[in-house]
Design a protein around this motif. Sequence first.
Motif, PDB file in Angstrom:
ATOM      1  N   ALA A 130       0.569  -0.989  -0.039  1.00 59.73           N
ATOM      2  CA  ALA A 130       0.260  -0.120  -0.590  1.00 59.73           C
ATOM      3  C   ALA A 130       0.879   1.214  -0.086  1.00 59.73           C
ATOM      4  O   ALA A 130       1.907   1.297   0.252  1.00 59.73           O
ATOM      5  CB  ALA A 130      -0.567   0.380   1.476  1.00 59.73           C
ATOM      6  N   GLU A 131       0.039   2.336  -0.723  1.00 55.20           N
ATOM      7  CA  GLU A 131       1.018   3.733  -1.025  1.00 55.20           C
ATOM      8  C   GLU A 131       0.187   4.115  -0.995  1.00 55.20           C
ATOM      9  O   GLU A 131       0.567   5.684  -0.762  1.00 55.20           O
ATOM     10  CB  GLU A 131       1.487   3.836  -2.596  1.00 55.20           C
ATOM     11  N   THR A 136      -2.248  10.579   8.311  1.00 56.31           N
ATOM     12  CA  THR A 136      -2.080  12.094   7.474  1.00 56.31           C
ATOM     13  C   THR A 136      -1.114  12.274   8.499  1.00 56.31           C
ATOM     14  O   THR A 136      -0.411  12.413   9.963  1.00 56.31           O
ATOM     15  CB  THR A 136      -2.580  13.452   7.038  1.00 56.31           C
ATOM     16  N   THR A 137       0.260  12.871   7.650  1.00 54.55           N
ATOM     17  CA  THR A 137       1.734  14.173   8.355  1.00 54.55           C
ATOM     18  C   THR A 137       1.260  15.093   7.724  1.00 54.55           C
ATOM     19  O   THR A 137       1.113  15.144   6.124  1.00 54.55           O
ATOM     20  CB  THR A 137       2.702  13.742   7.890  1.00 54.55           C
ATOM     21  N   ASP A 170       3.132  16.102   1.568  1.00 50.97           N
ATOM     22  CA  ASP A 170       2.818  16.454   0.140  1.00 50.97           C
ATOM     23  C   ASP A 170       2.311  15.676  -0.448  1.00 50.97           C
ATOM     24  O   ASP A 170       1.804  15.868  -1.762  1.00 50.97           O
ATOM     25  CB  ASP A 170       4.789  16.952  -0.500  1.00 50.97           C
ATOM     26  N   GLY A 171       1.758  15.172   0.245  1.00 52.16           N
ATOM     27  CA  GLY A 171       0.692  13.921  -0.325  1.00 52.16           C
ATOM     28  C   GLY A 171       1.198  12.753  -1.118  1.00 52.16           C
ATOM     29  O   GLY A 171      -0.065  12.201  -1.467  1.00 52.16           O
ATOM     30  N   GLY A 172       2.331  12.242  -0.898  1.00 50.07           N
ATOM     31  CA  GLY A 172       2.390  11.588  -1.328  1.00 50.07           C
ATOM     32  C   GLY A 172       2.885  10.784  -0.524  1.00 50.07           C
ATOM     33  O   GLY A 172       3.325  10.630   0.571  1.00 50.07           O
ATOM     34  N   GLY A 220       8.083  10.038  -0.798  1.00 47.61           N
ATOM     35  CA  GLY A 220       7.984   9.347  -1.535  1.00 47.61           C
ATOM     36  C   GLY A 220       7.258   7.587  -2.005  1.00 47.61           C
ATOM     37  O   GLY A 220       7.567   6.913  -0.198  1.00 47.61           O
ATOM     38  N   THR A 221       7.800   6.888  -3.579  1.00 44.56           N
ATOM     39  CA  THR A 221       7.661   5.955  -3.116  1.00 44.56           C
ATOM     40  C   THR A 221       8.566   4.751  -2.211  1.00 44.56           C
ATOM     41  O   THR A 221       9.185   5.054  -1.744  1.00 44.56           O
ATOM     42  CB  THR A 221       7.826   5.277  -4.479  1.00 44.56           C
ATOM     43  N   LEU A 222       7.687   4.203  -1.702  1.00 47.34           N
ATOM     44  CA  LEU A 222       7.999   3.385  -0.232  1.00 47.34           C
ATOM     45  C   LEU A 222       8.779   2.119  -1.251  1.00 47.34           C
ATOM     46  O   LEU A 222       9.712   1.760  -0.117  1.00 47.34           O
ATOM     47  CB  LEU A 222       7.002   2.843   0.516  1.00 47.34           C
TER      48      LEU A 222
END
Length: 399
Positions: A130-131, A136-137, A170-172, A220-222
């Motif tokens: 899951a990404e 939320t932060t 930043d939403g990612g 970013g992508t995990l």
Amino acid sequence: MSPQIAHVGSPRLRGLVSHIGRGAVERDREARAPFTEFALLKQARIGALRLPRDAGGGGATLPELFALVIDLGEADPNVAHSLRNHFQFLEGLIRRPHADNGPWIEHALAGRLFGQAATEVAHQKAGGFAEEFDTTTDRTDAGLRLNGTKYYSTGNLYADLIVVASRGPDGGPARLVVPSDRPGVIIERDWDGIGQRFTGSGTTRFVDVPVLDSDFLSVGTLFGDAPPYLATFPQLYLTAVITGILRRASRDAADLVRSKQRSFYHAAGDTPVEDPILQETVGYLSSQAYVAEAAVLTAAAALEEATNAHGTEKEYSLAVEAALKAAKAKVVIDEQAMRATAEFLFDVGGGTAVRQSAHLDRHWRNIRTIASHNPRTYKAKAIGNYDINGTALPNAGYF
């Protein structure tokens, strides 16, 4: 200065595992979580066992670590299971070395343990990478704040730091590490499973938790640079814990037979210890425990090869081989261990074995709970599809 590490195979570590095992039944009877035992494990810096010796760690190989997990599973599977997320996190750092890993490595070397907060039940498919997160932060006038709820938070009760997957400012996707005692971190003791009752596998909530820039592990992508079959380690870990329980059940069965004073009038021997039927049953249990251990350690050796091949052209094929061996071990060990602890153990014990004071039902309850993480039916299907059609194993959270 950090306390001296208890190395794999050392008298200190063997004594600590033995101490944990001696109190397991009493803790189960009293519904008491092993906080004292975890304090001892932290003093022994057990969480640094996989880190290199020249860096102050234990330098343990993966087969050595999994042998220890089996030992801990035999002593107290709640303790063994509760360490899984810590070792999984550290293994990720080992397999993806980066200069920014330094602070987290230092925490482990100091004896601190990591927990994880990743699962959100709103997502319909379990086990995927899951990404997108409801946690939320966000940037606020007071600074960065973390908010959200995570489930199945195994081990967080005993962790010093928690690795949290969230939606970043930043939403990612973003991963950050926050101390478990930071204001706003709430670790609920609401896990109500039939087994593994003291793993703290319940809810972790984050309510306006202050976040520092230095808390971010990645943004970013995990999983874009993740090694293939990254989840083989945590899945094999669960099978190792089950193997430890099976070994304890085998030992308990032999103790039951030795302690019995009476036999049935139609039994095959005058005393329980002379009864060939009881001898055969205990022999089956002991043999199953032996084969289970051999399977886990064989898979662990394959996983070590894949780990050591990181970044080479052999990495993928070795990772597939390790994932297959771990999956095959689970399919067989889960089935044998559940039958052994639900049937064979009680076959040798008679009425003595079913007394609540014996607490022998905990073995089956614990195995059933651990095995439910990842049903063996789906695993067997994937193995069969690979053998018949050459279809690759799913490369996500369960392989």
